[in-house]
Design a protein around this motif. Structure first.
Motif, PDB file in Angstrom:
ATOM      1  N   SER A  71     112.915-103.378  59.872  1.00  0.00           N
ATOM      2  CA  SER A  71     112.358-102.532  59.052  1.00  0.00           C
ATOM      3  C   SER A  71     113.354-102.286  57.708  1.00  0.00           C
ATOM      4  CB  SER A  71     111.669-101.217  59.380  1.00  0.00           C
ATOM      5  OG  SER A  71     111.170-100.539  58.413  1.00  0.00           O
ATOM      6  N   LEU A 128     107.523-100.012  60.152  1.00  0.00           N
ATOM      7  CA  LEU A 128     106.732 -99.423  61.249  1.00  0.00           C
ATOM      8  C   LEU A 128     105.184 -99.722  61.124  1.00  0.00           C
ATOM      9  CD1 LEU A 128     106.643 -97.788  63.940  1.00  0.00           C
ATOM     10  CD2 LEU A 128     106.869 -95.735  62.575  1.00  0.00           C
ATOM     11  N   THR A 149     110.371-102.888  66.726  1.00  0.00           N
ATOM     12  CA  THR A 149     110.887-102.767  65.523  1.00  0.00           C
ATOM     13  C   THR A 149     112.265-101.860  65.437  1.00  0.00           C
ATOM     14  OG1 THR A 149     109.929-102.107  63.245  1.00  0.00           O
ATOM     15  CG2 THR A 149     109.169-100.833  64.842  1.00  0.00           C
ATOM     16  N   GLN A 151     114.194 -99.234  62.967  1.00  0.00           N
ATOM     17  CA  GLN A 151     114.231 -98.301  61.344  1.00  0.00           C
ATOM     18  C   GLN A 151     115.770 -97.879  61.432  1.00  0.00           C
ATOM     19  OE1 GLN A 151     110.499 -99.193  62.513  1.00  0.00           O
ATOM     20  NE2 GLN A 151     110.770 -98.112  60.691  1.00  0.00           N
ATOM     21  N   ILE A 161     106.595 -93.495  57.324  1.00  0.00           N
ATOM     22  CA  ILE A 161     106.503 -93.365  58.498  1.00  0.00           C
ATOM     23  C   ILE A 161     105.775 -92.187  59.499  1.00  0.00           C
ATOM     24  CG2 ILE A 161     108.505 -92.821  60.209  1.00  0.00           C
ATOM     25  CD1 ILE A 161     109.084 -95.392  59.131  1.00  0.00           C
ATOM     26  N   VAL A 178     109.693 -98.702  69.250  1.00  0.00           N
ATOM     27  CA  VAL A 178     110.312 -98.384  67.978  1.00  0.00           C
ATOM     28  C   VAL A 178     111.816 -97.818  68.238  1.00  0.00           C
ATOM     29  CG1 VAL A 178     110.529 -97.024  65.747  1.00  0.00           C
ATOM     30  CG2 VAL A 178     108.292 -97.986  66.719  1.00  0.00           C
TER      31      VAL A 178
END
Length: 285
Positions: A71, A128, A149, A151, A161, A178
């Motif tokens: 991301s 995301l 992912t 971030q 988000i 995440v």
């Protein structure tokens, strides 16, 4: 299918990937070394130890494999280095980073058809949502694999988000892991000074997520164990987030402890110093 290297053997990857990062950015005097260096352990652990995937059979839909989306797309130096050294494309292609007509653009892009990249990213806050869509597609396809992912913590200041976080919990997107790179740095300074995120663990739990914490995201074994724990918590009707503390610029002493190296390139002398601290282990490109 799957890559399960010996985690201790993978420690040899770390200085080499860091060499790749600083050499790529130095060569074109453009790029983002700080966040890339800080996430080296994460990328090596994820692609070489945790994810169930086969670089030799890369497809855009990623059917029957674990898949990953970056991301915070500006940290392509570490992404490209680990993709190449994992076998997605030739390591020699790293020499084309950010050059005209290169497949290795400053942010991941799909027009160039670079194996390993499934979506153009870097407009912060959007990765995301993309990962959630891919995770839902896997559910519809009866695919039991996991979507990952990464971030940056600065991009958690984006409202999208938190809309995505609500959506994932409501729709029980439980095949998703995440990871948040909690280095507390962004382009304008410390995240806590630009716009403080507060208690991230409490926030995500309030949004209905399962939370795993990694206190030292620059320790390869600790990161690998945290990722495996996060993966083990999937399929429990809740999305999973790993909050991983890292240091921007880790592995190059003069780049650590500041946001200044978010997006500037080292000069010749600085490159020399960075390479001295990261000996060649797997062979330079």
């Amino acid at each position: 299918m799957g890559i399960k290297s010996d985690i201790n053997e993978l420690k040899a990857w770390l200085p080499q990937v860091r060499r790749d990062i600083v050499r790529m950015v130095h060569a074109v005097q453009s790029g983002h070394p700080g966040g890339s260096l800080g996430c080296t352990e994460f990328f090596v652990a994820l692609f070489q130890y945790v994810m169930d995937h086969d670089p030799a059979t890369f497809t855009m839909d990623g059917r029957d494999q674990d898949i990953f989306f970056l991301s915070n797309g500006h940290i392509t130096p570490v992404y490209y280095s680990v993709l190449a050294r994992s076998g997605f494309f030739p390591v020699s292609e790293l020499a084309t980073f950010r050059r005209i007509n290169s497949r290795l653009q400053g942010h991941p892009a799909t027009h160039e058809h670079l194996p390993g990249v499934r979506v153009a990213t870097g407009s912060l806050g959007q990765g995301l949502s993309v990962a959630i869509g891919a995770a839902l597609a896997k559910k519809l396809n009866g695919d039991l694999h996991t979507v990952y992912t990464l971030q940056g913590d600065g991009e958690l200041q984006e409202g999208q988000i938190w809309e995505a976080a609500m959506f994932a919990a409501h729709h029980k997107v439980d095949n998703l892991v995440v990871t948040i790179d909690r280095n507390n740095r962004q382009i304008d300074g410390d995240v806590s000074e630009v716009m403080d995120l507060g208690d991230l663990k409490a926030k995500f739990e309030a949004f209905g997520w399962l939370v795993v914490e990694c206190e030292n995201g620059n320790d390869l074994v600790e990161v690998a164990e945290a990722l495996l724990l996060a993966k083990s918590l999937t399929r429990n009707e809740k999305p999973v987030v790993l909050i991983m503390k890292t240091e921007m610029g880790h592995g190059v002493d003069f780049m650590m402890g500041s946001h200044e190296w978010h997006g500037i390139a080292p000069n010749d002398e600085q490159l020399r110093r960075a390479l001295e601290q990261n000996p060649e282990t797997l062979g330079d490109y």
